[in-house]
Design an enzyme around this catalytic site. Structure first.
Site, PDB file in Angstrom:
ATOM      1  CE  LYS A   1      -3.377  -2.243   2.796  1.00  0.00           C
ATOM      2  NZ  LYS A   1      -4.117  -2.375   4.220  1.00  0.00           N
ATOM      3  N   GLY A   2       2.092   0.958   0.444  1.00  0.00           N
ATOM      4  CA  GLY A   2       2.893   2.199   0.500  1.00  0.00           C
ATOM      5  C   GLY A   2       3.185   3.313  -0.621  1.00  0.00           C
TER       6      GLY A   2
ATOM      7  CD  GLU B   1       8.267  -0.909  -2.338  1.00  0.00           C
ATOM      8  OE1 GLU B   1       7.233  -0.198  -1.943  1.00  0.00           O
ATOM      9  OE2 GLU B   1       8.480  -2.123  -2.244  1.00  0.00           O
ATOM     10  CG  ASP B   2       6.720   2.481   0.763  1.00  0.00           C
ATOM     11  OD1 ASP B   2       7.600   1.499   0.282  1.00  0.00           O
ATOM     12  OD2 ASP B   2       5.979   2.403   1.419  1.00  0.00           O
TER      13      ASP B   2
ATOM     14  CG  ASP C   1      14.451  -1.045   5.679  1.00  0.00           C
ATOM     15  OD1 ASP C   1      15.504  -1.066   6.063  1.00  0.00           O
ATOM     16  OD2 ASP C   1      13.387  -0.866   6.422  1.00  0.00           O
TER      17      ASP C   1
ATOM     18  CE  LYS D   1      14.356   3.181   6.614  1.00  0.00           C
ATOM     19  NZ  LYS D   1      13.853   2.434   7.879  1.00  0.00           N
TER      20      LYS D   1
ATOM     21  CG  PHE E   1       9.644   2.696  11.527  1.00  0.00           C
ATOM     22  CD1 PHE E   1       9.771   1.499  10.866  1.00  0.00           C
ATOM     23  CD2 PHE E   1       8.503   3.237  11.614  1.00  0.00           C
ATOM     24  CE1 PHE E   1       8.646   0.712  10.411  1.00  0.00           C
ATOM     25  CE2 PHE E   1       7.218   2.723  11.192  1.00  0.00           C
ATOM     26  CZ  PHE E   1       7.487   1.465  10.639  1.00  0.00           C
ATOM     27  CB  VAL E   2      10.423   7.279   7.675  1.00  0.00           C
ATOM     28  CG1 VAL E   2      11.725   7.878   8.092  1.00  0.00           C
ATOM     29  CG2 VAL E   2      10.570   6.105   6.470  1.00  0.00           C
TER      30      VAL E   2
ATOM     31  CG  ASP F   1       1.919   1.053   7.491  1.00  0.00           C
ATOM     32  OD1 ASP F   1       1.246   0.013   8.105  1.00  0.00           O
ATOM     33  OD2 ASP F   1       2.678   0.713   6.472  1.00  0.00           O
TER      34      ASP F   1
END
Length: 183
Positions: free
Chosen positions: A47-48, A103-104, A107, A135, A156-157, A163
């Site tokens: 969903k990001g 993509e959001d 990581d 990141k 953590f963002v 979310d």
């Protein structure tokens, strides 16, 4: 939703609404130029990436097609499990298509590495990645991300689609979630 609405839940803002809009416009122009003579399929990762996908496609000046996938390597926590599950698959065949994954955040790189391989195995002509955030310090595998919005520290963002426990996606900015919210 703005910063005042979340009080002390967010420690600091790392990308404002204005910075996000400027970066999306820049990325859209690059994608337009790179795919000018190609029929590109944008694949948003739910969903990001929903905010980024909507803003990116509105900023683009070329015709595109879009589809969605939902994949997960997270449970309800803040760390990737490394095990990828497809929760919603593509609705169309991608054989011979030029695919741009939207993509959001990148990581560990595990999910995107798996997803890129998966899409190539389906016969895509090319697969590239656009990520709003990356990141570099968190990477466990090398993933070639052609279009990067912002490199950020290993924090953590939330916001702009990102979310924590299904909250904060609708923040108009990206901020660092305060540790007291998840420790």
């Amino acid at each position: 939703m703005d910063l005042a609405a979340v009080g002390t839940d967010v420690e600091k803002v790392i990308a404002t609404e204005e910075q996000l809009a400027a970066k999306i416009a820049e990325l859209a122009a690059r994608v337009d130029a790179d795919y000018k003579d190609k029929n590109v399929l944008l694949v948003g990762v739910l969903k990001g990436a929903i905010m980024a996908m909507a803003d990116l496609t509105r900023a683009m000046q070329t015709h595109i097609e879009m589809d969605w996938m939902a994949v997960s390597s997270y449970g309800s926590g803040t760390k990737s499990s490394g095990v990828v599950r497809i929760l919603k698959d593509l609705d169309r065949d991608i054989t011979g298509r030029h695919v741009l994954i939207v993509e959001d955040i990148v990581d560990t790189g595990l999910t995107l590495s798996w997803l890129k391989s998966n899409l190539f195995s389906r016969g895509a002509a090319s697969v590239e990645i656009l990520a709003i955030l990356r990141k570099p310090e968190a990477a466990k595998v090398e993933v070639d991300v052609k279009y990067v919005g912002f490199d950020i520290p290993k924090e953590f963002v939330v916001g702009y689609g990102l979310d924590f426990d299904e909250k904060y996606r609708n923040l108009s900015f990206i901020g660092v979630l305060a540790k007291h919210m998840y420790s």
